[in-house]
Design an enzyme around this catalytic site. Structure first.
Site, short mmCIF file in Angstrom:
data_model
loop_
_atom_site.label_atom_id
_atom_site.label_comp_id
_atom_site.label_asym_id
_atom_site.label_seq_id
_atom_site.Cartn_x
_atom_site.Cartn_y
_atom_site.Cartn_z
N ASP A 77 0.40 -87.77 76.24
CA ASP A 77 1.40 -88.72 76.14
C ASP A 77 2.11 -88.61 74.83
O ASP A 77 1.76 -87.84 74.05
CB ASP A 77 0.83 -90.29 76.05
CG ASP A 77 -0.36 -90.15 74.93
OD1 ASP A 77 -1.27 -89.23 74.54
OD2 ASP A 77 -0.43 -91.26 74.37
N GLU A 143 -3.58 -90.89 73.99
CA GLU A 143 -4.18 -90.73 72.79
C GLU A 143 -3.39 -91.65 71.80
O GLU A 143 -3.98 -92.17 70.78
CB GLU A 143 -3.85 -89.26 72.33
CG GLU A 143 -4.43 -88.72 70.83
CD GLU A 143 -3.58 -88.99 69.84
OE1 GLU A 143 -3.91 -88.58 68.77
OE2 GLU A 143 -2.47 -89.32 69.93
#
Length: 486
Positions: A77, A143
């Site tokens: 991400d 994350e």
């Protein structure tokens, strides 16, 4: 010159492909499919787990099968911040611009955090021109907003005894430790009343701040848009009767807020006093942030009377709490010079459904007890202000190991290539390594990457020459592991 002209060609080619794939946190379906398609195209063994993490495996260069297995780790991400409020991160590609020695995006975050880690991992798995032992690559989800992938990593997803985290932002620096973190969120429940008719209403707006990563940039003293708005409203509340109809600032728990605004009203007789005070406030802030926040813009405009305003008690408590809440560096490390030990970020203020205002903050520390101490200080303050306060589970830090064998190999690789001994340190930002160590206590880990600046903001950029150094260091480190145990 475009990204297609940059070297190392294979790494930038894959990074460009990745930037065509939308990948906001918690919405990694498209980048996950890209990874699965990449594995299929290159005949790479691949698996996923229930949370959505992806792991790949390639065998060793012939003759090096007995070398320790190394895990190349990065996250899927990216932080989605844009100067254009209408930019659609869920569907639009990231447009890159070569700006001298730097690669940046066109008005958005670049996604080098951590797209360059993904690109280097995939290039390392498919490059046949260097020697390596058995390799795994682990790509985690979410994350940036919760470390969800690392928290829920399934047993058996990785087998390696060495992990290279490719999520760092400084050339010639090796990271062997990181801060732990926890989020503290305060909910203010407010009543509504009809907006007074004998008041004039303004929209105060602050924009153009540098923002940045709440771990990596917190020590730079950059302005916090939420604090700027709250400071002015607090001052006005001392002088006048003030009502607040709307307040909004910041977006992400791990980004220093770059913009905020509030709609408020004062009695019509106080109109010019407010305008004069705001102009004086602009001059004060320009002096305080002279030479730093050069793009800062503050505006005050008259606006239509809203239908409702927040009840007086809640609005006073909210503004006083935001104004007095700590933000920035709390203490510096006494073990590693220049390293922030403990900090807190007043990240966002949002009006949501059910007459609720959410204030999100994030605390970090390399000392677990200090992490909880500052988080509880923030909790106590907002509790006193009448808010309902909740804290997340948090995540652990990663304690430095100055005797790490993989750190030594990565250090020697860089020195051999470039004649410079890289700095060995820890980072105040949170990495997933602490969670990996909880699940796999045997792991020997180090983190490194190319130079990135202003991540988590539209000013994010990557220093092009350091990408090649990062790539060559990665390959030589893997070769040293393979030859040491072959």
């Amino acid at each position: 010159m475009t990204i297609k002209d940059l070297k190392p060609a294979r790494v930038f080619e894959i990074f460009d492909e990745i930037n065509q794939v939308p990948r906001p946190s918690k919405k990694e379906e498209k980048i996950r499919q890209y990874l699965l398609d990449f594995a299929k195209k290159h005949d790479i063994e691949v698996k996923t787990d229930a949370i959505g993490n992806v792991a790949m495996f390639v065998p060793a260069t012939p003759g090096h099968e007995n070398a320790p297995m190394v895990v190349l780790q990065s996250h899927m991400d990216m932080v989605c911040e844009s100067n254009d409020k209408n930019f659609d991160f869920e569907n639009n590609p990231i447009k890159t611009i070569v700006d001298g020695e730097w690669l940046r995006a066109d008005g958005t975050t670049l996604g080098a955090d951590n797209g360059i880690g993904i690109a280097a991992s995939l290039a390392a798995l498919t490059d046949k021109d260097y020697v390596h032992g058995p390799l795994e690559a682990l790509f985690t989800v979410d994350e940036e907003t919760g470390l969800t992938g690392a928290y829920n990593l399934s047993e058996g997803m990785i087998q390696g005894s060495i992990l290279l985290n490719l999520d760092s932002e400084d050339d010639a620096v090796l990271f062997i430790g990181c801060a732990g973190g926890i989020d503290t969120q305060a909910s203010f429940h407010y009543g509504r009343s009809f907006a007074p008719t004998d008041f004039i209403y303004f929209k105060a707006d602050v924009s153009g701040l540098l923002g940045g990563h709440s771990g990596g940039d917190i020590h730079l003293g950059r302005a916090n848009a939420n604090k700027i708005i709250a400071r002015f409203l607090y001052d006005m509340s001392l002088r006048h009767e003030v009502v607040i109809a709307e307040i909004d600032g910041g977006n992400l728990r791990n980004a220093i807020p770059r913009a905020a605004h509030a709609v408020f009203g004062v009695h019509t007789s106080r109109k010019e006093e407010v305008r004069v005070a705001f102009n004086e406030y602009i001059a004060v802030l320009e002096n305080e942030y002279k030479g730093l926040e050069t793009g800062m813009k503050l505006t005050l405009e008259s606006t239509d009377k809203p239908e409702f305003v927040i009840d007086q008690t809640t609005s006073f408590n909210l503004i006083r709490a935001i104004y007095s809440a700590p933000h920035g560096v709390i203490s510096m490390s006494r073990e590693l010079q220049g390293l922030v030990e403990t900090s807190t970020n007043l990240a966002s203020v949002k009006m949501v459904e059910d007459n609720k205002i959410l204030v999100t903050t994030s605390q970090r520390s390399s000392v677990e007890s200090r992490k909880f101490d500052i988080a509880n200080q923030v909790k106590a303050l907002f509790t006193l202000a009448g808010a309902e306060v909740k804290q997340g589970e948090g995540y652990p830090g990663w304690q430095p190991d100055m005797n790490s064998p993989i750190m030594e190999k990565a250090r020697d690789a860089y020195k051999e290539l470039y004649g410079v001994t890289p700095e060995i340190t820890a980072i105040h930002a949170g990495l997933e390594c602490g969670l990996f160590l909880q699940k796999f206590p045997h792991l020997d880990m180090v983190s490194f990457g190319p130079t990135l600046r202003d991540v988590h903001s539209p000013s994010e950029r990557m220093h092009i020459p350091t990408v090649e150094r990062f790539w060559e260091q990665l390959k030589l480190t893997l070769t040293k592991v393979a030859r040491d145990k072959a």
